[in-house]
Design a protein around this motif. Structure first.
Motif, PDB file in Angstrom:
ATOM      1  N   ILE A   1      -3.748   7.170   4.335  1.00  0.00           N
ATOM      2  CA  ILE A   1      -3.873   7.341   2.884  1.00  0.00           C
ATOM      3  C   ILE A   1      -5.229   7.923   2.504  1.00  0.00           C
ATOM      4  O   ILE A   1      -5.327   8.705   1.575  1.00  0.00           O
ATOM      5  CB  ILE A   1      -3.629   6.022   2.113  1.00  0.00           C
ATOM      6  CG1 ILE A   1      -4.595   4.963   2.591  1.00  0.00           C
ATOM      7  CG2 ILE A   1      -2.192   5.569   2.222  1.00  0.00           C
ATOM      8  CD1 ILE A   1      -4.801   3.879   1.580  1.00  0.00           C
TER       9      ILE A   1
ATOM     10  N   ILE B   1      -5.621  11.168   0.213  1.00  0.00           N
ATOM     11  CA  ILE B   1      -6.410  11.247  -1.024  1.00  0.00           C
ATOM     12  C   ILE B   1      -7.369  12.434  -0.972  1.00  0.00           C
ATOM     13  O   ILE B   1      -7.437  13.247  -1.896  1.00  0.00           O
ATOM     14  CB  ILE B   1      -7.205   9.946  -1.248  1.00  0.00           C
ATOM     15  CG1 ILE B   1      -6.244   8.765  -1.432  1.00  0.00           C
ATOM     16  CG2 ILE B   1      -8.115  10.063  -2.458  1.00  0.00           C
ATOM     17  CD1 ILE B   1      -6.925   7.419  -1.322  1.00  0.00           C
TER      18      ILE B   1
ATOM     19  N   ILE C   1      -2.551   3.043   8.600  1.00  0.00           N
ATOM     20  CA  ILE C   1      -2.140   3.333   7.218  1.00  0.00           C
ATOM     21  C   ILE C   1      -3.361   3.698   6.379  1.00  0.00           C
ATOM     22  O   ILE C   1      -3.302   4.577   5.520  1.00  0.00           O
ATOM     23  CB  ILE C   1      -1.376   2.135   6.611  1.00  0.00           C
ATOM     24  CG1 ILE C   1      -0.768   2.536   5.264  1.00  0.00           C
ATOM     25  CG2 ILE C   1      -2.249   0.910   6.470  1.00  0.00           C
ATOM     26  CD1 ILE C   1       0.223   1.529   4.719  1.00  0.00           C
ATOM     27  N   ILE C   2      -4.501   3.070   6.675  1.00  0.00           N
ATOM     28  CA  ILE C   2      -5.719   3.374   5.913  1.00  0.00           C
ATOM     29  C   ILE C   2      -6.231   4.765   6.247  1.00  0.00           C
ATOM     30  O   ILE C   2      -6.635   5.540   5.377  1.00  0.00           O
ATOM     31  CB  ILE C   2      -6.779   2.281   6.158  1.00  0.00           C
ATOM     32  CG1 ILE C   2      -6.299   0.976   5.518  1.00  0.00           C
ATOM     33  CG2 ILE C   2      -8.138   2.693   5.629  1.00  0.00           C
ATOM     34  CD1 ILE C   2      -7.183  -0.201   5.761  1.00  0.00           C
TER      35      ILE C   2
ATOM     36  N   GLY D   1      -3.696   1.317  -4.802  1.00  0.00           N
ATOM     37  CA  GLY D   1      -3.453   1.362  -3.351  1.00  0.00           C
ATOM     38  C   GLY D   1      -4.752   1.445  -2.585  1.00  0.00           C
ATOM     39  O   GLY D   1      -4.936   0.791  -1.550  1.00  0.00           O
ATOM     40  N   ALA D   2      -5.681   2.255  -3.121  1.00  0.00           N
ATOM     41  CA  ALA D   2      -6.978   2.395  -2.455  1.00  0.00           C
ATOM     42  C   ALA D   2      -7.723   1.066  -2.456  1.00  0.00           C
ATOM     43  O   ALA D   2      -8.307   0.659  -1.450  1.00  0.00           O
ATOM     44  CB  ALA D   2      -7.805   3.481  -3.143  1.00  0.00           C
TER      45      ALA D   2
ATOM     46  N   ILE E   1       0.846  -1.205   0.000  1.00  0.00           N
ATOM     47  CA  ILE E   1       0.000   0.000   0.000  1.00  0.00           C
ATOM     48  C   ILE E   1       0.870   1.239   0.000  1.00  0.00           C
ATOM     49  O   ILE E   1       0.679   2.167  -0.786  1.00  0.00           O
ATOM     50  CB  ILE E   1      -0.945   0.004   1.222  1.00  0.00           C
ATOM     51  CG1 ILE E   1      -1.914  -1.182   1.149  1.00  0.00           C
ATOM     52  CG2 ILE E   1      -1.726   1.312   1.293  1.00  0.00           C
ATOM     53  CD1 ILE E   1      -2.814  -1.317   2.359  1.00  0.00           C
TER      54      ILE E   1
ATOM     55  N   SER F   1      -6.275  -1.209   0.037  1.00  0.00           N
ATOM     56  CA  SER F   1      -6.681  -0.774   1.382  1.00  0.00           C
ATOM     57  C   SER F   1      -8.103  -1.218   1.692  1.00  0.00           C
ATOM     58  O   SER F   1      -8.393  -1.666   2.815  1.00  0.00           O
ATOM     59  CB  SER F   1      -6.608   0.750   1.490  1.00  0.00           C
ATOM     60  OG  SER F   1      -5.335   1.200   1.160  1.00  0.00           O
TER      61      SER F   1
ATOM     62  N   TRP G   1      -2.298   5.322  -7.029  1.00  0.00           N
ATOM     63  CA  TRP G   1      -3.181   5.542  -5.877  1.00  0.00           C
ATOM     64  C   TRP G   1      -4.442   4.692  -5.933  1.00  0.00           C
ATOM     65  O   TRP G   1      -4.825   4.098  -4.930  1.00  0.00           O
ATOM     66  CB  TRP G   1      -3.536   7.029  -5.757  1.00  0.00           C
ATOM     67  CG  TRP G   1      -2.395   7.880  -5.262  1.00  0.00           C
ATOM     68  CD1 TRP G   1      -1.068   7.603  -5.359  1.00  0.00           C
ATOM     69  CD2 TRP G   1      -2.511   9.117  -4.570  1.00  0.00           C
ATOM     70  NE1 TRP G   1      -0.334   8.592  -4.787  1.00  0.00           N
ATOM     71  CE2 TRP G   1      -1.182   9.552  -4.295  1.00  0.00           C
ATOM     72  CE3 TRP G   1      -3.573   9.905  -4.169  1.00  0.00           C
ATOM     73  CZ2 TRP G   1      -0.926  10.738  -3.638  1.00  0.00           C
ATOM     74  CZ3 TRP G   1      -3.318  11.098  -3.508  1.00  0.00           C
ATOM     75  CH2 TRP G   1      -2.003  11.511  -3.238  1.00  0.00           C
TER      76      TRP G   1
END
Lengths: 302, 271, 365
Positions: free
Chosen positions: B120, B124, B116-117, A272-273, A259, A276, A269
């Motif tokens: 990020i 975003i 981490i979630i 990565g999203a 991630i 996640s 991204w």
């Protein structure tokens, strides 16, 4: 009522409403926190979810709905493999941490008669150092010229340092189990401390030996603390990328590293999203399974 | 101290406790050891005693700057999250509200998703909204992480004293605000202090959110992270780590000493 | 009378979700009265009290305090003060600090305030306790401090929420006397909430009996006890023996009721029931007079057999089995001259006598 439409009348009505309605007063007090949480938690999670259905094109996003990221997630074996590995490592960390912590918490709760606070402080002192430095400390312990190798060498057990101590999944597990130790001890200690001592005497009184009393009384009653400890260790470690990248080496990387790289070097991204989101759902499912399991265990014991 | 066995035949639990302490202390104790080691390589054998890394630490503006940033963020986050947590704790413990359980669950979410979630998803959002990354964004993220902790501490403190204390304050003629200052605040003060300490510590040591959400201005953990990759920067970092450890040890010991003195004074003045 | 109401409840209701805690309460409390709200737990009495204090707002209706509507007044602007059930003594202040708490805006100089506090400490019989901490007080002392803290504000109405519930029996009885004296001495209206009927009877000028959010009856203690208006009130206040019956004859101030158990019962009851009405005949345990020989006239007595008995010190309770009735009848007797031993032989035949004015007739609902 006539005066209700005049400014002072409206003020009076509002005042009545404020005095009368506890929900209004309660939510007024909650509003700063709720606002921050909506802005900083709900919205980002919605955006994360949305982004996982977009695609990356150089520095821009293609903002049309696509399942491509999820398709890739399940097609390339690396993602699922890393996810399962992360859960395995994190699960082992959780089990190791809780198993190691339980006797210690038990010791403080039942065997220490005075100065419990001193023992609790003693346990937390090592955790005042930076998390990063604590993780780094294991590099010193396990490294090629580290404490263990040097120690064994100077004692004459080794001629050449052992290279396999560091940079593998086991070193990640050891490091994480050490880093999160205090988080496991405290909740277990609290739940043990809450147990009514007369229940334990009752267990003995009803003819159970010490071990059976522990299994049938102490352990089920301390289960809430064990559950809290397990979640407190499992959730943060499953997404960790710091520890694997410091002591894990290539064989020790976890889903968090992927991630992180999607938001760093790989610059993808949306992918990565998507990873996640998958991580989040898996963790939620694991927690649900775990809580369901402990719940049915407790029912069986009771 | 805890059993009446002779010291040469200790209880199994006692032996275990000592081994456990060795396990959690041993690795950490090597950090200060290497901060006094006269070599820039963190490896054995030790090369002799030196204080030069402490000197280097003081003469390292980027590191001190990062330290100051972390202290600033930590203080502001501690104060704000404790205020938010206090208001929220008061709301959920004192008022009958529909939807209370889901709202509390929502506020507690940062405790149950990997950091981490959180990091990020905020990253975003900020980039889509064209908000530049700064210490402010780090501070905001820390606030989200700290409010649930603060709220947990303060809810248990608020539940520990009777609602009728506050009602008595109102009943005796003080408005809500003065009742808070004259009744609620003094009674929950220990909880407030605990919340401030806890949230400061969390923010001060937080790395993941800061890593994703900071730009040029670094917090201390972000600086440490970068120094872990450059061996030359490492020894002064270890020196700083050891210094912070000593400082917090002194603060906590001092606080405990004050507390005990306070307790003793209280108990003698009463009778 | 009506114009001197200090508190007036007008159609006051309070709902918590679907639960009606108070249901259309309308009554007045007179200035200077010792008024009790009496009922089992959950009957709405505390909610009613808390609405006067301003901690709860009525869902509908209005409370007038000395003529002023209270729906826009927060608790801190109401001329009433409260003694809380658990006393709510501030743990971070000493006795003096607790008593002075509400006097911040009194405008008194420090010296005058100290004098007032000393006077109040004298009043509650705790002189010299000013510097004690909250945790150094006994239950009774806490109760007195809570009282002092409220009284120094000179409220128009003092609200007391089961203030004696936590005290042991001896202390409770002593505090009852002191409360009554204090109220008469100061002339302040007391609104007192309790579930203890004996306490309410001892203390009050008037009592409102509540059940399930409804105010069932408001009357002076003696009237509540001697001629209650409903079976619930009769049962809740003291103990009562009930017998089913039908009205068979009515004269100017006499009524005859046919019962299966007691036979024909005559009464001087003032309340009028129509001929043929189904009613309860109620007789208090202490109104029965037991005799061991058959009385001459049989109309006001009933034969039974002695059942179990309980010795209560000053009095004894006997259960007497009577034909046509499953439950034994409860008879209470003062233990004046060792009468216990004479009566406590089981299965001995006994005749219970009563006088006409001991009979209470209640509507069957």
């Amino acid at each position: 009522m006539n005066n209700a439409v005049t400014p002072s009348g409206i003020r009076l009505e509002l005042r009545k409403l404020f005095l009368k309605s506890e929900p209004v007063r309660g939510y007024t007090l909650l509003s700063p926190t709720l606002l921050a949480m909506i802005l900083g938690l709900a919205m980002p999670l919605v955006v994360l979810f949305t982004l996982s259905f977009w695609l990356q094109e150089y520095l821009d996003f293609i903002r049309t709905f696509s399942l491509a990221n999820y398709v890739e997630f399940f097609q390339k074996p690396i993602y699922v493999k890393l996810l399962l590995k992360s859960i395995r490592i994190s699960g082992m960390v959780t089990i190791a941490t809780v198993l190691l912590a339980y006797p210690m918490a038990y010791f403080i709760a039942f065997r220490v008669k005075s100065n419990k606070l001193i023992w609790l402080i003693l346990i937390t002192v090592p955790f005042w150092t930076s998390y990063l430095l604590r993780v780094f400390a294991w590099k010193i312990m396990l490294g090629y010229n580290g404490v263990i190798n040097s120690g064994l060498k100077s004692l004459g057990f080794l001629t050449e340092p052992l290279a396999f101590l560091l940079y593998n999944p086991t070193s990640v597990v050891i490091t994480l189990a050490h880093a999160w130790a205090a988080f496991a001890i405290l909740p277990i200690y609290v739940s043990l401390e809450k147990i009514d001592r007369s229940l334990l005497e009752a267990g003995r009184d009803l003819g159970e030996n010490a071990w059976m009393t522990f299994l049938r009384v102490t352990l089920p009653l301390s289960l809430p603390g064990v559950i809290a400890a397990s979640l407190l260790v499992f959730i943060p470690t499953v997404g960790d990328y710091v520890t694997p990248s410091l002591v894990g080496g290539p064989r020790g990387i976890m889903i968090g590293n992927i991630i992180q790289s999607m938001f760093g070097q790989s610059q993808n991204w949306p992918m990565g999203a998507a990873i996640s989101v998958m991580l989040m759902f898996t963790v939620a499912a694991m927690i649900g399974l775990f809580l369901w399991g402990t719940h049915s265990y407790r029912k069986r014991v009771a | 101290m805890n059993t009446n066995r002779p010291w040469w035949r200790p209880d199994g639990f006692y032996i275990y406790a000592v081994l456990y302490l060795i396990f959690i202390y041993l690795p950490v104790l090597f950090l200060p050891v290497f901060s006094f080691n006269n070599s820039k390589y963190i490896a054995f054998p030790l090369k002799g005693f030196t204080l030069k890394w402490y000197e280097a630490m003081i003469n390292n503006p980027p590191m001190l700057n990062a330290l100051m940033n972390s202290i600033k963020i930590g203080l502001i986050v501690a104060i704000l999250s404790t205020i938010f947590g206090l208001l929220a704790a008061k709301a959920v413990t004192r008022y009958r509200m529909p939807g209370r359980a889901p709202v509390v669950g929502f506020i507690m979410i940062p405790l149950v998703i990997p950091e981490i979630i959180l990091g990020i998803s905020l990253l975003i959002l900020l980039s889509l909204a064209d908000i530049p990354l700064s210490l402010l964004t780090v501070g905001f993220a820390h606030l989200l992480l700290c409010v649930p902790f603060s709220m947990l501490v303060l809810v248990s403190r608020m539940e520990g004293f009777d609602k009728s204390m506050e009602e008595a304050g109102l009943d005796l003629g003080e408005n809500a605000w003065m009742t808070f200052w004259r009744v609620t605040f003094p009674i929950v003060l220990p909880g407030i202090i605990a919340s401030l300490l806890l949230t400061f510590t969390i923010s001060f040591d937080e790395f993941v959110l800061a890593f994703f959400l900071s730009s040029i201005e670094q917090t201390l953990p972000v600086y440490i992270w970068s120094s872990l990759r450059f061996p030359s920067k490492l020894p002064p970092t270890l020196a700083l780590g050891a210094a912070i450890f000593m400082a917090s040890f002194i603060v906590v010991t001092f606080a405990e000493w004050i507390r005990r003195r306070g307790v003793r004074l209280d108990s003698t003045s009463g009778i | 009378m009506e114009h001197d109401a200090i508190i007036s409840f007008q159609n006051v209701s309070k709902h918590f979700g679907k639960v009606k805690a108070v249901d259309h309460a309308s009554f007045d409390i007179q200035r200077g009265e010792f008024f009790s709200l009496l009922g089992p737990s959950g009957c709405g009495k505390t909610t009613l009290l808390r609405m006067v204090a301003g901690f709860e707002m009525p869902s509908s209706g209005e409370i007038f305090l000395d003529g002023q509507p209270m729906s826009v007044s927060p608790p801190n602007r109401r001329p009433v003060n409260m003694v809380f059930q658990n006393y709510a003594i501030f743990p971070h202040l000493d006795v003096r600090g607790n008593i002075a708490f509400g006097m911040r805006k009194s405008g008194l100089s420090k010296g005058d305030l100290n004098k007032r506090i000393d006077e109040v400490l004298e009043l509650i019989k705790l002189p010299g306790y000013g510097s004690r901490g909250a945790d150094e007080l006994s239950g009774g002392q806490r109760q007195r401090v809570a009282l002092a803290r409220a009284l120094i504000k000179q409220p128009k109405v003092l609200l007391l929420d089961e203030p004696l519930g936590a005290l042991d029996k001896k202390l409770r009885e002593q505090m009852q006397i002191e409360l009554r004296q204090l109220q008469q001495q100061l002339g302040i209206t007391f609104l007192f909430v309790t579930h203890d009927q004996e306490e309410a009877l001892t203390l009050s000028d008037r009592i409102a009996v509540m059940s399930e959010g409804q105010v069932l009856e408001i009357a002076a203690p003696s009237q509540l006890y001697e001629s209650p208006s409903s079976r619930f009130v009769a049962d809740f206040i003291g103990t009562m023996n009930f017998f089913e019956g039908t009205v068979t004859a009515i004269t100017a101030n006499n009524m005859t009721i046919a019962t299966q158990v007691l036979g024909e019962v005559r009464t001087t009851c003032e309340e009028s029931f129509p001929l043929g009405a189904e009613v309860w005949v109620a007789i208090r345990p202490e109104k029965f007079r037991p005799e061991f020989t058959s009385p001459a006239r049989d109309i006001d007595s009933i034969e039974g057999r002695m059942g179990p008995s309980a010795y209560l010190g000053d009095r004894s309770h006997f259960y007497v089995h009577i034909a046509n009735r499953d439950d034994p009848v409860l008879v209470a007797l003062q233990n004046l001259e060792g009468s216990v031993h004479q009566l406590s032989r089981p299965d001995q035949p006994v005749w219970l006598r009563w006088s006409e004015d001991a009979v209470v007739v209640l509507a069957k609902d």
